[in-house]
Design a protein around this motif. Structure first.
Motif, PDB file in Angstrom:
ATOM      1  N   LEU A   1       0.839  -1.199   0.000  1.00  0.00           N
ATOM      2  CA  LEU A   1       0.000   0.000   0.000  1.00  0.00           C
ATOM      3  C   LEU A   1       0.870   1.243   0.000  1.00  0.00           C
ATOM      4  CD1 LEU A   1      -2.684  -0.950   2.683  1.00  0.00           C
ATOM      5  CD2 LEU A   1      -2.899  -1.075   0.196  1.00  0.00           C
ATOM      6  N   GLU A   2       0.483   2.208  -0.807  1.00  0.00           N
ATOM      7  CA  GLU A   2       1.215   3.476  -0.888  1.00  0.00           C
ATOM      8  C   GLU A   2       0.204   4.611  -0.935  1.00  0.00           C
ATOM      9  OE1 GLU A   2       3.581   5.760  -4.366  1.00  0.00           O
ATOM     10  OE2 GLU A   2       4.291   3.739  -3.916  1.00  0.00           O
ATOM     11  N   PHE A   3       0.397   5.599  -0.055  1.00  0.00           N
ATOM     12  CA  PHE A   3      -0.489   6.758  -0.084  1.00  0.00           C
ATOM     13  C   PHE A   3      -0.253   7.554  -1.369  1.00  0.00           C
ATOM     14  CE2 PHE A   3      -0.246   6.278   4.618  1.00  0.00           C
ATOM     15  CZ  PHE A   3      -1.603   6.139   4.859  1.00  0.00           C
ATOM     16  N   VAL A   4      -1.336   7.836  -2.075  1.00  0.00           N
ATOM     17  CA  VAL A   4      -1.300   8.733  -3.229  1.00  0.00           C
ATOM     18  C   VAL A   4      -1.814  10.097  -2.791  1.00  0.00           C
ATOM     19  CG1 VAL A   4      -2.248   9.170  -5.532  1.00  0.00           C
ATOM     20  CG2 VAL A   4      -1.599   6.845  -4.864  1.00  0.00           C
ATOM     21  N   THR A   5      -2.900  10.076  -2.016  1.00  0.00           N
ATOM     22  CA  THR A   5      -3.514  11.290  -1.472  1.00  0.00           C
ATOM     23  C   THR A   5      -3.839  11.036  -0.018  1.00  0.00           C
ATOM     24  OG1 THR A   5      -4.511  11.779  -3.617  1.00  0.00           O
ATOM     25  CG2 THR A   5      -5.425  12.933  -1.712  1.00  0.00           C
ATOM     26  N   LEU A   6      -3.546  12.000   0.813  1.00  0.00           N
ATOM     27  CA  LEU A   6      -3.818  11.902   2.242  1.00  0.00           C
ATOM     28  C   LEU A   6      -4.305  13.265   2.705  1.00  0.00           C
ATOM     29  CD1 LEU A   6      -3.720  10.128   4.740  1.00  0.00           C
ATOM     30  CD2 LEU A   6      -1.291  10.629   4.939  1.00  0.00           C
ATOM     31  N   GLU A   7      -5.621  13.402   2.774  1.00  0.00           N
ATOM     32  CA  GLU A   7      -6.264  14.664   3.133  1.00  0.00           C
ATOM     33  C   GLU A   7      -7.234  14.405   4.278  1.00  0.00           C
ATOM     34  OE1 GLU A   7      -6.491  16.304  -1.469  1.00  0.00           O
ATOM     35  OE2 GLU A   7      -8.305  15.549  -0.496  1.00  0.00           O
ATOM     36  N   PRO A   8      -7.648  15.447   4.977  1.00  0.00           N
ATOM     37  CA  PRO A   8      -8.674  15.244   6.007  1.00  0.00           C
ATOM     38  C   PRO A   8      -9.935  14.643   5.379  1.00  0.00           C
ATOM     39  CG  PRO A   8      -7.678  17.409   6.238  1.00  0.00           C
ATOM     40  CD  PRO A   8      -7.181  16.836   4.933  1.00  0.00           C
ATOM     41  N   GLY A   9     -10.288  13.452   5.818  1.00  0.00           N
ATOM     42  CA  GLY A   9     -11.502  12.809   5.341  1.00  0.00           C
ATOM     43  C   GLY A   9     -11.390  12.106   4.001  1.00  0.00           C
ATOM     44  N   ARG A  10     -10.195  12.000   3.450  1.00  0.00           N
ATOM     45  CA  ARG A  10     -10.034  11.345   2.141  1.00  0.00           C
ATOM     46  C   ARG A  10      -8.641  10.733   2.021  1.00  0.00           C
ATOM     47  NH1 ARG A  10      -8.235  13.480  -2.945  1.00  0.00           N
ATOM     48  NH2 ARG A  10      -8.900  12.119  -4.623  1.00  0.00           N
ATOM     49  N   VAL A  11      -8.617   9.450   1.645  1.00  0.00           N
ATOM     50  CA  VAL A  11      -7.357   8.744   1.443  1.00  0.00           C
ATOM     51  C   VAL A  11      -7.430   8.001   0.114  1.00  0.00           C
ATOM     52  CG1 VAL A  11      -5.979   6.777   2.239  1.00  0.00           C
ATOM     53  CG2 VAL A  11      -6.735   8.494   3.868  1.00  0.00           C
ATOM     54  N   VAL A  12      -6.338   8.069  -0.646  1.00  0.00           N
ATOM     55  CA  VAL A  12      -6.213   7.308  -1.878  1.00  0.00           C
ATOM     56  C   VAL A  12      -4.936   6.480  -1.776  1.00  0.00           C
ATOM     57  CG1 VAL A  12      -5.990   7.383  -4.389  1.00  0.00           C
ATOM     58  CG2 VAL A  12      -7.379   9.122  -3.203  1.00  0.00           C
ATOM     59  N   PHE A  13      -5.090   5.163  -2.006  1.00  0.00           N
ATOM     60  CA  PHE A  13      -3.962   4.244  -2.041  1.00  0.00           C
ATOM     61  C   PHE A  13      -3.664   3.832  -3.468  1.00  0.00           C
ATOM     62  CE2 PHE A  13      -5.024   2.470   2.369  1.00  0.00           C
ATOM     63  CZ  PHE A  13      -3.904   3.012   2.956  1.00  0.00           C
ATOM     64  N   GLY A  14      -2.404   3.600  -3.745  1.00  0.00           N
ATOM     65  CA  GLY A  14      -1.982   2.917  -4.950  1.00  0.00           C
ATOM     66  C   GLY A  14      -1.463   1.554  -4.546  1.00  0.00           C
TER      67      GLY A  14
END
Length: 147
Positions: free
Chosen positions: A30-43
């Motif tokens: 798992l790798e964070f692509v986006t890490l924002e308050p209330g939103r996470v995107v993994f690659g």
């Protein structure tokens, strides 16, 4: 992974350390692509170890685990102290739409983060002929352990 809505660096670092130190998370790459308050995107890079024995596509359990994990991090990001925040899954709903034979992208967005319960919407996609193709959609509910 930075931007106007990104989480503080110490939170990002704490979350990254968890990915590296946790056996399942590191095995899934798992790798964070986006890490924002209330939103996470993994690659998640496609690897043969993730393939379903019959179809060769990414096993549904890998997709479900990534959706669940992205949801937990997204909900934790709403806490005052996200790194030490504790949550537990109470429901995971995954609807498989298409097979994934390439890298996955999993996005979880918080719908509601209340005092004791939190809810997310999730989507897993893969690249297909130059476009994003939906692999699975779903959502989670979580018990939130706030002080």
């Amino acid at each position: 992974m930075t931007g106007p809505e990104s989480l503080p660096e110490d939170v990002r670092d704490g979350f990254e350390t968890e990915l590296d130190d946790h056996g399942l998370f590191s095995w899934l790459d798992l790798e964070f692509v986006t890490l924002e308050p209330g939103r996470v995107v993994f690659g998640i890079p496609f690897e043969e170890k993730f393939a379903n024995l019959v179809s060769g596509a990414v096993h549904g359990g890998v997709t479900a685990s990534a959706m669940d994990t992205a949801s937990a991090f997204a909900l934790r990001s709403t806490f005052d102290d996200p790194v030490s925040a504790q949550v537990t899954t109470t429901d995971l709903d995954v609807r498989y739409v298409n097979a994934a034979r390439g890298d996955l992208r999993v996005e979880a967005t918080v719908v509601e983060a209340g005092g004791t319960m939190g809810y997310t919407d999730c989507e897993a996609t893969t690249a297909h002929e130059g476009e994003r193709k939906t692999v699975a959609t779903g959502g989670t509910s979580y018990r939130l352990f706030r002080e």
